[in-house]
Design a protein around this motif. Sequence first.
Motif, PDB file in Angstrom:
ATOM      1  N   PRO A 293      89.734 -61.346 -88.837  1.00 54.15           N
ATOM      2  CA  PRO A 293      89.053 -61.051 -87.602  1.00 54.15           C
ATOM      3  C   PRO A 293      88.018 -62.254 -87.019  1.00 54.15           C
ATOM      4  O   PRO A 293      87.464 -62.998 -87.871  1.00 54.15           O
ATOM      5  CB  PRO A 293      88.046 -59.935 -87.752  1.00 54.15           C
ATOM      6  N   ILE A 294      88.198 -62.637 -85.861  1.00 48.27           N
ATOM      7  CA  ILE A 294      87.517 -63.575 -85.324  1.00 48.27           C
ATOM      8  C   ILE A 294      86.075 -63.312 -85.382  1.00 48.27           C
ATOM      9  O   ILE A 294      85.641 -62.283 -84.793  1.00 48.27           O
ATOM     10  CB  ILE A 294      88.046 -64.216 -83.944  1.00 48.27           C
ATOM     11  N   ASP A 295      85.297 -64.578 -85.290  1.00 49.56           N
ATOM     12  CA  ASP A 295      83.640 -64.114 -85.345  1.00 49.56           C
ATOM     13  C   ASP A 295      82.964 -65.600 -84.874  1.00 49.56           C
ATOM     14  O   ASP A 295      83.580 -66.632 -84.936  1.00 49.56           O
ATOM     15  CB  ASP A 295      83.299 -63.970 -87.045  1.00 49.56           C
ATOM     16  N   GLU A 296      81.848 -65.475 -84.722  1.00 53.27           N
ATOM     17  CA  GLU A 296      81.082 -66.782 -84.429  1.00 53.27           C
ATOM     18  C   GLU A 296      81.247 -67.768 -85.762  1.00 53.27           C
ATOM     19  O   GLU A 296      81.063 -67.451 -86.710  1.00 53.27           O
ATOM     20  CB  GLU A 296      79.576 -66.280 -84.102  1.00 53.27           C
ATOM     21  N   ASN A 297      81.291 -68.929 -85.431  1.00 59.86           N
ATOM     22  CA  ASN A 297      81.777 -69.839 -86.501  1.00 59.86           C
ATOM     23  C   ASN A 297      80.950 -69.578 -87.894  1.00 59.86           C
ATOM     24  O   ASN A 297      81.358 -69.699 -88.985  1.00 59.86           O
ATOM     25  CB  ASN A 297      81.814 -71.374 -85.916  1.00 59.86           C
ATOM     26  N   TRP A 300      81.475 -66.476 -89.572  1.00 57.75           N
ATOM     27  CA  TRP A 300      82.858 -66.704 -90.139  1.00 57.75           C
ATOM     28  C   TRP A 300      82.695 -67.447 -91.445  1.00 57.75           C
ATOM     29  O   TRP A 300      83.390 -67.107 -92.605  1.00 57.75           O
ATOM     30  CB  TRP A 300      83.924 -67.247 -89.332  1.00 57.75           C
TER      31      TRP A 300
ATOM     32  N   THR B 253      87.880 -75.524 -75.559  1.00 51.52           N
ATOM     33  CA  THR B 253      88.819 -76.141 -76.413  1.00 51.52           C
ATOM     34  C   THR B 253      89.722 -75.244 -77.440  1.00 51.52           C
ATOM     35  O   THR B 253      88.764 -74.187 -77.864  1.00 51.52           O
ATOM     36  CB  THR B 253      88.397 -77.254 -77.312  1.00 51.52           C
ATOM     37  N   VAL B 272      87.738 -72.533 -79.798  1.00 53.18           N
ATOM     38  CA  VAL B 272      88.232 -71.429 -80.860  1.00 53.18           C
ATOM     39  C   VAL B 272      88.776 -72.678 -81.807  1.00 53.18           C
ATOM     40  O   VAL B 272      89.464 -73.635 -81.594  1.00 53.18           O
ATOM     41  CB  VAL B 272      89.503 -70.928 -80.224  1.00 53.18           C
ATOM     42  N   ALA B 274      91.043 -74.288 -84.902  1.00 55.32           N
ATOM     43  CA  ALA B 274      92.494 -74.103 -85.244  1.00 55.32           C
ATOM     44  C   ALA B 274      93.067 -72.827 -86.196  1.00 55.32           C
ATOM     45  O   ALA B 274      92.104 -72.085 -86.833  1.00 55.32           O
ATOM     46  CB  ALA B 274      92.788 -75.418 -85.951  1.00 55.32           C
ATOM     47  N   THR B 287      81.329 -71.537 -80.647  1.00 61.14           N
ATOM     48  CA  THR B 287      82.607 -71.872 -81.447  1.00 61.14           C
ATOM     49  C   THR B 287      82.735 -70.746 -82.269  1.00 61.14           C
ATOM     50  O   THR B 287      82.074 -70.011 -82.789  1.00 61.14           O
ATOM     51  CB  THR B 287      82.153 -73.324 -82.477  1.00 61.14           C
ATOM     52  N   TYR B 288      84.030 -70.261 -82.187  1.00 54.23           N
ATOM     53  CA  TYR B 288      84.658 -69.058 -82.883  1.00 54.23           C
ATOM     54  C   TYR B 288      85.638 -69.339 -83.952  1.00 54.23           C
ATOM     55  O   TYR B 288      86.401 -70.107 -83.756  1.00 54.23           O
ATOM     56  CB  TYR B 288      84.993 -68.199 -81.806  1.00 54.23           C
ATOM     57  N   SER B 289      85.945 -68.634 -85.166  1.00 52.77           N
ATOM     58  CA  SER B 289      86.678 -68.959 -86.109  1.00 52.77           C
ATOM     59  C   SER B 289      87.162 -67.659 -86.941  1.00 52.77           C
ATOM     60  O   SER B 289      86.380 -66.826 -86.728  1.00 52.77           O
ATOM     61  CB  SER B 289      86.086 -69.891 -87.163  1.00 52.77           C
TER      62      SER B 289
ATOM     63  N   TRP C 179      88.507 -85.276 -69.576  1.00 54.40           N
ATOM     64  CA  TRP C 179      89.454 -85.861 -70.741  1.00 54.40           C
ATOM     65  C   TRP C 179      89.874 -87.108 -70.075  1.00 54.40           C
ATOM     66  O   TRP C 179      90.438 -87.060 -69.093  1.00 54.40           O
ATOM     67  CB  TRP C 179      90.469 -85.230 -71.146  1.00 54.40           C
ATOM     68  N   VAL C 259      99.878 -74.527 -90.955  1.00 55.89           N
ATOM     69  CA  VAL C 259      98.880 -75.419 -89.942  1.00 55.89           C
ATOM     70  C   VAL C 259      98.406 -76.162 -90.963  1.00 55.89           C
ATOM     71  O   VAL C 259      97.618 -75.772 -91.754  1.00 55.89           O
ATOM     72  CB  VAL C 259      97.962 -74.614 -89.094  1.00 55.89           C
ATOM     73  N   LEU C 261      95.688 -79.373 -90.812  1.00 61.95           N
ATOM     74  CA  LEU C 261      94.816 -79.875 -90.091  1.00 61.95           C
ATOM     75  C   LEU C 261      94.585 -81.487 -89.853  1.00 61.95           C
ATOM     76  O   LEU C 261      94.981 -81.802 -90.848  1.00 61.95           O
ATOM     77  CB  LEU C 261      93.308 -79.644 -90.203  1.00 61.95           C
ATOM     78  N   VAL C 277      96.687 -72.045 -93.562  1.00 58.42           N
ATOM     79  CA  VAL C 277      95.884 -73.058 -93.028  1.00 58.42           C
ATOM     80  C   VAL C 277      95.354 -74.170 -93.867  1.00 58.42           C
ATOM     81  O   VAL C 277      94.447 -73.704 -94.613  1.00 58.42           O
ATOM     82  CB  VAL C 277      94.956 -72.362 -91.894  1.00 58.42           C
TER      83      VAL C 277
END
Lengths: 329, 329, 329
Positions: A293-297, A300, B253, B272, B274, B287-289, C179, C259, C261, C277
């Motif tokens: 599940p995605i979350d705030e960095n 996470w 991004t 988001v 990678a 930023t979300y991960s 950019w 993936v 990085l 990843v």
Amino acid sequence: MVSLALGFIVEQLGGRLHGSPDTVITGLAPLATAGRGDLSFLSHPRYISQLSTSQAACIIVAQAHAPNAIERGCCLVVDNPYLYWAGLTQLWRQHVLPDKASELIHSSAVVSKTAYIHPTARIGPLCVVEDGASIGAGTWLKSRVTVSSGCVIGENCILHAGVVIGADGFGFALDQGQWVKIEQFGGVRIGNEVEIGANTCVDRGAIEDTVIEDGVKLDNLIQIGHNVHIGKHTAMAGCVGVAGSARIGAHCTVGGGAVILGHLELADHVHVSAASVVSHSLLKPGTYSGVFPIDENAAWQKNAASLRQLNALRERIRRLENNFNTSGS
Amino acid sequence: MVSLALGFIVEQLGGRLHGSPDTVITGLAPLATAGRGDLSFLSHPRYISQLSTSQAACIIVAQAHAPNAIERGCCLVVDNPYLYWAGLTQLWRQHVLPDKASELIHSSAVVSKTAYIHPTARIGPLCVVEDGASIGAGTWLKSRVTVSSGCVIGENCILHAGVVIGADGFGFALDQGQWVKIEQFGGVRIGNEVEIGANTCVDRGAIEDTVIEDGVKLDNLIQIGHNVHIGKHTAMAGCVGVAGSARIGAHCTVGGGAVILGHLELADHVHVSAASVVSHSLLKPGTYSGVFPIDENAAWQKNAASLRQLNALRERIRRLENNFNTSGS
Amino acid sequence: MVSLALGFIVEQLGGRLHGSPDTVITGLAPLATAGRGDLSFLSHPRYISQLSTSQAACIIVAQAHAPNAIERGCCLVVDNPYLYWAGLTQLWRQHVLPDKASELIHSSAVVSKTAYIHPTARIGPLCVVEDGASIGAGTWLKSRVTVSSGCVIGENCILHAGVVIGADGFGFALDQGQWVKIEQFGGVRIGNEVEIGANTCVDRGAIEDTVIEDGVKLDNLIQIGHNVHIGKHTAMAGCVGVAGSARIGAHCTVGGGAVILGHLELADHVHVSAASVVSHSLLKPGTYSGVFPIDENAAWQKNAASLRQLNALRERIRRLENNFNTSGS
């Protein structure tokens, strides 16, 4: 510009019209942006609030929404508005598409003399159809499609731009650290009414064929490995990868970005959520998921770090339970 | 071969030069491998150690590194070395690229008579531009690009090889287990200064358009579903998949391999990571991960197995806490 | 139709034949479906049960299976059946492929006058080879392949349909939220015996080259970013994404959909599981994984929800441990 009377549409597609059959429709549009000449539809309940304010000439609705729709004005009551809409878009297409029959095989396409192209098939610009390939009745290769030697495409298929059918499967044997190519002699057999999205690839089989059955719909940028078998009416969203020799049932759906490993089996009516990884056979119909599940960095990061110690945590819980049980009452 | 005097570069791009303006630059190179005719730059602190030993004729640095750079020899002090470098590469390109104006539309391209190609646009070999499509001033379709009927590309865009703009969106209605195609009548509208990587696909909308605003940069092998809206100056790395009707803000991004599900919204300035999967709207900048951390296979296997019992573990912790509270002092 | 005597095959590829060298082989087939003229093989133990019932004219087996195979009838005993099979497919190919030497460069290909094409290289239909590119001896660009300006392809490579070599790397500098393109002046250098799957993309370097060493095998729809370096005999399955400046060792394998990085390093003999990843360098040989295990949707939902509180759960375990230790004996 297309203009169709509501009466003609009902004649072709059915439905119960509340309003004048002489009303002329000049466009299709969503509820929120439809203008006075547009036909629109209400399918998903989330758009109900747009019903009363829509400017559409007429709105296609289910029985449940008929009272509200009739109150607003002209409407067309049908069993399944979304399915009716699909039929309507096809009817519309017939009237909007100019006849291009003058050149069914575009002069820039490279078509082998030993390929079979049905007289009603259409080969778009800069396509390649190699030796012994076969393209069925009513099938349309849009542009820049490659159908490799010996591959067979059924009837009424659509292959979008950049599709590659029949590149070599990824087969190599290791010889002291180096890869030795296994030549791929199988083909690709694609049934009828199959649609394949832009830049999607379907590899040829190693010895036997890769098979895609009737009615399968593949979105863009999908990879289908060699010797995969996809059953009837299965649909896959974009960016899915299916590894070699996977056997996927009929009436399955695979969400975008999912990965299906090789040499496994999916039963009929299996639904795989987007971005999930199928690492073992799924022999029971149902919906399967596996996504972090995605979350705030920051959150996470902490949870991901803890995840790497999850097995150790489990051990600590067990120890606590043991301690409690021995020390407890 | 290009050769530019440092004085000319400073005249064009600014910066404070420590050294002779007559020094002739014959190449651009990284610090570590730059030779005596090369101009180089220091941007990321991780390369500071290479500053003193670099053989470069001149090094572009920020104010903070000016003392060290001057001690080494010739340097160019600027506000933002990486941004300066970007401008320098563009200046260089102007001098290195041979003039190809003799044939802006390559003779092998298939361009509809009803398409509009601005007189300064460039259509590379084996591209397809269909009926009613429009290609803006200064835009360059590199090679083997398809722009489907009615799609609009703005000014100064670059579309790399294999790009497909305006294939049908993936729209079907279910009719007793079979998929009925919903014809896709929307188009694709792409703004100015947009760059789209090799083999990336942007689908046409169902009724309304898929929209990509000015300054968006898409890397290779990206899938953009129908009716997606991408705000200005958003950038996405390779292999991203964006499902239909997602609405992505400006200045976002998206890292490589990420998946964004359909019918959701990303606010401006959302980042988001990678390979993360966006399964719900992200309405707050940040930023979300969401990625399973990689580990040695044996460790991963244990943690993954425990993960499948995580909810049960949570229950066991709760029980321990209850037991402790009742039994404890 | 190809027909080769067993004696000829043994002469070319070795192996110990139990049976008549005059037996004529007219096809290659898997054990289960082989007919009376077919040569088959047994490699993976999971197919042992098919040995006794196979109709094949002859079966290639390892020493360990020789007794059973001889009992069944004609067989060919070799050290490594799968590797032998690879060699056999290549021998077969030599006899099945019609000579196409009459037109090594297809008339529809667009090849720059300043490109170098080795006299034995083969450029398929609708390929693009730009200025200064170089294609080595025996290399085959199948169809609709783009090799961009200055890129170098070694000897005996196969590039499948839709491959794009040398599109611009994804390089931009931020200037107040917009950019700015960094022109990409590096090239792509691909070694010998490299195979690249359909619609795979390898970007050109920013200044220096993107490098793919000898014997590398890339499957379909892979993205290789700029300045990536891939060591000898590394293989990657479909849909892998490798971000810029990653440095991947020799003899690695990367599973489908993984993936990697940017700006990190993989040692030689690193094996990355499908869909994992790689977020940090992997400097020790070994197998690495990181995939959320798939589950029935309801179970996944509960575990995923708990996962978002995993760090909090860890804290609760710690507290329980502390409490127990202080309250306990």
